[in-house]
Design a protein around this motif. Structure first.
Motif, PDB file in Angstrom:
ATOM      1  N   TRP A   1       1.604 -77.303  -2.209  1.00 11.97           N
ATOM      2  CA  TRP A   1       2.655 -78.160  -1.652  1.00 11.97           C
ATOM      3  C   TRP A   1       3.135 -79.090  -2.754  1.00 11.97           C
ATOM      4  O   TRP A   1       2.343 -79.777  -3.387  1.00 11.97           O
ATOM      5  N   SER A   2       4.436 -79.107  -2.998  1.00 12.20           N
ATOM      6  CA  SER A   2       4.991 -79.971  -4.031  1.00 12.20           C
ATOM      7  C   SER A   2       5.138 -81.395  -3.511  1.00 12.20           C
ATOM      8  O   SER A   2       5.914 -81.646  -2.580  1.00 12.20           O
ATOM      9  N   THR A   3       4.390 -82.321  -4.106  1.00 13.38           N
ATOM     10  CA  THR A   3       4.526 -83.725  -3.724  1.00 13.38           C
ATOM     11  C   THR A   3       5.776 -84.328  -4.357  1.00 13.38           C
ATOM     12  O   THR A   3       6.294 -85.335  -3.875  1.00 13.38           O
ATOM     13  N   LEU A   4       6.276 -83.695  -5.409  1.00  9.22           N
ATOM     14  CA  LEU A   4       7.479 -84.185  -6.079  1.00  9.22           C
ATOM     15  C   LEU A   4       8.725 -83.909  -5.252  1.00  9.22           C
ATOM     16  O   LEU A   4       9.589 -84.779  -5.086  1.00  9.22           O
ATOM     17  N   TYR A   5       8.820 -82.690  -4.702  1.00 10.01           N
ATOM     18  CA  TYR A   5      10.001 -82.301  -3.939  1.00 10.01           C
ATOM     19  C   TYR A   5       9.723 -82.175  -2.441  1.00 10.01           C
ATOM     20  O   TYR A   5      10.617 -81.840  -1.664  1.00 10.01           O
ATOM     21  N   ASN A   6       8.464 -82.418  -2.044  1.00  9.92           N
ATOM     22  CA  ASN A   6       8.073 -82.395  -0.637  1.00  9.92           C
ATOM     23  C   ASN A   6       8.444 -81.063   0.034  1.00  9.92           C
ATOM     24  O   ASN A   6       9.127 -81.011   1.061  1.00  9.92           O
ATOM     25  N   VAL A   7       7.983 -79.990  -0.585  1.00  6.64           N
ATOM     26  CA  VAL A   7       8.304 -78.654  -0.081  1.00  6.64           C
ATOM     27  C   VAL A   7       7.146 -77.707  -0.355  1.00  6.64           C
ATOM     28  O   VAL A   7       6.386 -77.890  -1.310  1.00  6.64           O
TER      29      VAL A   7
END
Length: 239
Positions: free
Chosen positions: A173-179
């Motif tokens: 899960w990308s915490t940078l892009y929330n996806v």
């Protein structure tokens, strides 16, 4: 009321229902027709009169007159190709999605015909940014057939060169892009192969990752291993 007779009121109600059905039927007529292609009924939308950015390339591939101008015959031929390969909307427009499918078909037999991807690294993931394709080969043998990808957009171009898979995370899960980034296989900082739920052709592109359909990313997960090589070259059109 005697048996077998219908009152005037009942006849009026029956007539009203029939008229309602007729009106509903007229209202359901869509501005499309149906035709049969490959044994399946398909919705035939009207052809576009606009020439797409890959008009000449598709005319050449489909053995049409190559003039870069959209004709009725061009549109029908492109539309038939789009329906066959489930490209929507199938309106005969020579756009990037249709051309990417042609590139994939042309590359299927020998994706490394130009010799861009190294054949002396063992198992290696090859990423051609110009064609927006990737495959995996072991030496000269292709072990994962070419699939469509979506690389980095302008300002976030996918970095080129020889790299290695250094970390894999199946449910990332990308915490940078929330996806969600399912089946992530990282090869350069935050850049990775991973699946996406949106269509691969969705503009303007990724933030540097090599996007794939979830099904393609899942298959790739079973092919590549940590420390396998990745080679990326070329330039995505528009970047």
């Amino acid at each position: 009321m005697r048996n077998g007779q219908i009152s005037g009121r009942s006849r009026a109600a029956t007539a009203g229902r029939r008229a309602g059905v007729a009106l509903a039927t007229v209202g359901l007529v869509a501005p499309v027709s149906l035709f049969v292609l490959g044994g399946e009924a398909q919705a035939a939308t009207s052809c576009t009169k606009t020439a797409g950015p890959y008009q000449r390339q598709l005319e050449s591939y489909l053995k049409l007159k190559v003039d870069g101008k959209q004709s009725a015959a061009d549109c029908r031929a492109i539309q038939k190709f789009q329906v066959k390969y489930k490209i929507n909307p199938h309106i005969g427009y020579a756009g990037p999605v249709t051309w990417a499918k042609v590139q994939q078909l042309k590359a299927a037999a020998n994706p490394n015909a130009a010799g861009k991807c190294p054949t002396n690294k063992g198992r290696i993931a090859c990423v051609d940014l110009k064609r927006q394709l990737m495959w995996v080969q072991n030496g000269k043998k292709v072990i994962y057939s070419p699939v469509k990808i979506r690389s980095g957009r302008k300002g976030y171009v996918t970095r080129t060169g020889l790299k290695r898979i250094y970390w894999r995370h199946k449910d990332h899960w990308s915490t940078l892009y929330n996806v969600a980034m399912p089946y992530s296989q990282f090869f350069d900082g935050g850049e990775a192969f991973h699946g996406v739920s949106i269509p691969i052709s969705t503009p303007p592109g990724s933030h540097g990752c090599v996007n794939m359909t979830n099904s393609d990313a899942k298959r790739l997960w079973g092919v590549l291993k940590q420390n396998d090589y990745v080679y990326i070259w070329g330039k995505r059109p528009g970047t």
